[in-house]
Design a protein around this motif. Structure first.
Motif, PDB file in Angstrom:
ATOM      1  N   LEU A 123       0.856  -1.175   0.000  1.00 29.91           N
ATOM      2  CA  LEU A 123       0.000   0.000   0.000  1.00 29.91           C
ATOM      3  C   LEU A 123       0.897   1.230   0.000  1.00 29.91           C
ATOM      4  CD1 LEU A 123      -2.548   1.774   0.535  1.00 29.91           C
ATOM      5  CD2 LEU A 123      -2.300   1.208   2.957  1.00 29.91           C
ATOM      6  N   ALA A 175      -3.083  -0.970  -3.322  1.00 28.26           N
ATOM      7  CA  ALA A 175      -3.881   0.231  -3.096  1.00 28.26           C
ATOM      8  C   ALA A 175      -2.962   1.441  -2.984  1.00 28.26           C
ATOM      9  CB  ALA A 175      -4.734   0.097  -1.831  1.00 28.26           C
ATOM     10  N   GLN A 176      -3.547   2.614  -3.264  1.00 29.38           N
ATOM     11  CA  GLN A 176      -2.835   3.873  -3.134  1.00 29.38           C
ATOM     12  C   GLN A 176      -3.702   4.856  -2.359  1.00 29.38           C
ATOM     13  OE1 GLN A 176      -1.084   5.395  -6.847  1.00 29.38           O
ATOM     14  NE2 GLN A 176      -1.570   3.424  -7.805  1.00 29.38           N
ATOM     15  N   GLU A 186      -7.336   7.995   4.408  1.00 32.52           N
ATOM     16  CA  GLU A 186      -7.554   7.002   3.365  1.00 32.52           C
ATOM     17  C   GLU A 186      -6.614   5.815   3.551  1.00 32.52           C
ATOM     18  OE1 GLU A 186      -8.129   6.828  -1.503  1.00 32.52           O
ATOM     19  OE2 GLU A 186      -6.903   8.423  -0.619  1.00 32.52           O
ATOM     20  N   LEU A 199      -7.833   1.996   3.696  1.00 30.25           N
ATOM     21  CA  LEU A 199      -7.363   1.014   2.716  1.00 30.25           C
ATOM     22  C   LEU A 199      -6.541  -0.093   3.368  1.00 30.25           C
ATOM     23  CD1 LEU A 199      -6.442   3.384  -0.248  1.00 30.25           C
ATOM     24  CD2 LEU A 199      -8.397   1.814  -0.090  1.00 30.25           C
ATOM     25  N   GLN A 202      -8.922  -2.514   4.695  1.00 29.64           N
ATOM     26  CA  GLN A 202      -9.591  -3.238   3.622  1.00 29.64           C
ATOM     27  C   GLN A 202      -8.683  -4.271   2.961  1.00 29.64           C
ATOM     28  OE1 GLN A 202     -11.191  -0.656   0.592  1.00 29.64           O
ATOM     29  NE2 GLN A 202     -11.508  -2.323  -0.874  1.00 29.64           N
ATOM     30  N   TRP A 203      -7.448  -3.872   2.653  1.00 30.77           N
ATOM     31  CA  TRP A 203      -6.551  -4.726   1.866  1.00 30.77           C
ATOM     32  C   TRP A 203      -5.569  -5.518   2.709  1.00 30.77           C
ATOM     33  CZ3 TRP A 203      -7.296  -5.701  -3.147  1.00 30.77           C
ATOM     34  CH2 TRP A 203      -8.129  -4.833  -3.858  1.00 30.77           C
TER      35      TRP A 203
END
Length: 229
Positions: free
Chosen positions: A14, A40-41, A47, A51, A54-55
């Motif tokens: 990430l 992800a970025q 954010e 993320l 989530q990831w």
């Protein structure tokens, strides 16, 4: 038919960086590298937290200065929620306290943003292996900044900290090698021990010195080396 197991060979990354050009440059670099996958970025700290949850990436490249939630605060939240993640800080080194606070918060490594591509890639792989990457040159520069900023030699991690337990002669030697940026394998080869044994010693040293990461341990070792007034 047996279900295909999930891919395990990729290091899932990430990128948390507020400057779009830099973020995209890192994503392009990592996207071309075998064995590394950008999942992800994030353009800001809030954010990044979302993320990461989530990831659940293996590695997070974290800028320190970001909008909404700063990098250090975001790192603390992420590591609390996703303790398996490893954070590599990216900084321009324009402040001193932030760098040490990042190490104290659990960063496994930190790089200057002008680091070479090879250094970035090797750091990601090293951290994934459970190692840290702290350049002795950068670590000493960081230490000198803290000493100039705090004449008494204290750092934020010293205040209210429990006394460190004394190290054995072998533990002290291993700590000095860690401060030189040596990996567990290098240390094992130097003092003729199994790599697994060195890893156990490192864990014990971290426990004795109340260090949250190998990187913080290296900085503490450098601080312990300074000449006494």
């Amino acid at each position: 038919m047996t279900e295909k197991p999930p891919e395990t060979e990729h290091i899932r990354v990430l990128i948390a960086e507020d400057q779009q050009v830099i973020r995209r440059a890192f994503a392009t670099l990592l996207g071309m590298e075998p064995g590394i996958k950008v999942v992800a970025q994030a353009g800001d700290g809030a954010e990044a937290i979302q993320l990461a949850r989530q990831w659940r990436p293996d590695i997070i490249l974290m800028d320190l200065q970001m909008p909404r939630v700063g990098g250090i605060a975001a790192m603390k939240r992420i590591l609390a929620d996703v303790p398996s993640a490893q954070v590599i800080v990216l900084t321009t080194f324009d402040t001193d306290e932030m760098v040490f606070e990042a190490i104290s918060a659990g960063a496994q490594a930190y790089l200057l943003k002008d680091a070479s591509e090879a250094e970035i890639l090797e750091t990601i792989r090293a951290v994934k292996r459970g190692e840290s990457r702290i350049s002795p040159h950068i670590a000493r520069k960081v230490f000198e900044e803290f000493r100039r900023a705090r004449p008494d030699g204290a750092t934020p991690a010293d205040e209210g900290e429990e006394p460190a337990e004394a190290l054995t002669e072998r533990e002290d030697r291993i700590l000095r090698l860690i401060a030189d940026g040596r990996s567990n394998k290098d240390i094992a080869d130097t003092i003729f021990l199994a790599e697994g044994t060195v890893k156990n010693y490192v864990s014990k040293i971290m426990e004795k010195l109340h260090a949250r990461s190998r990187t913080e341990l290296a900085v503490k070792a450098l601080r312990m080396r300074r000449p006494q007034a």
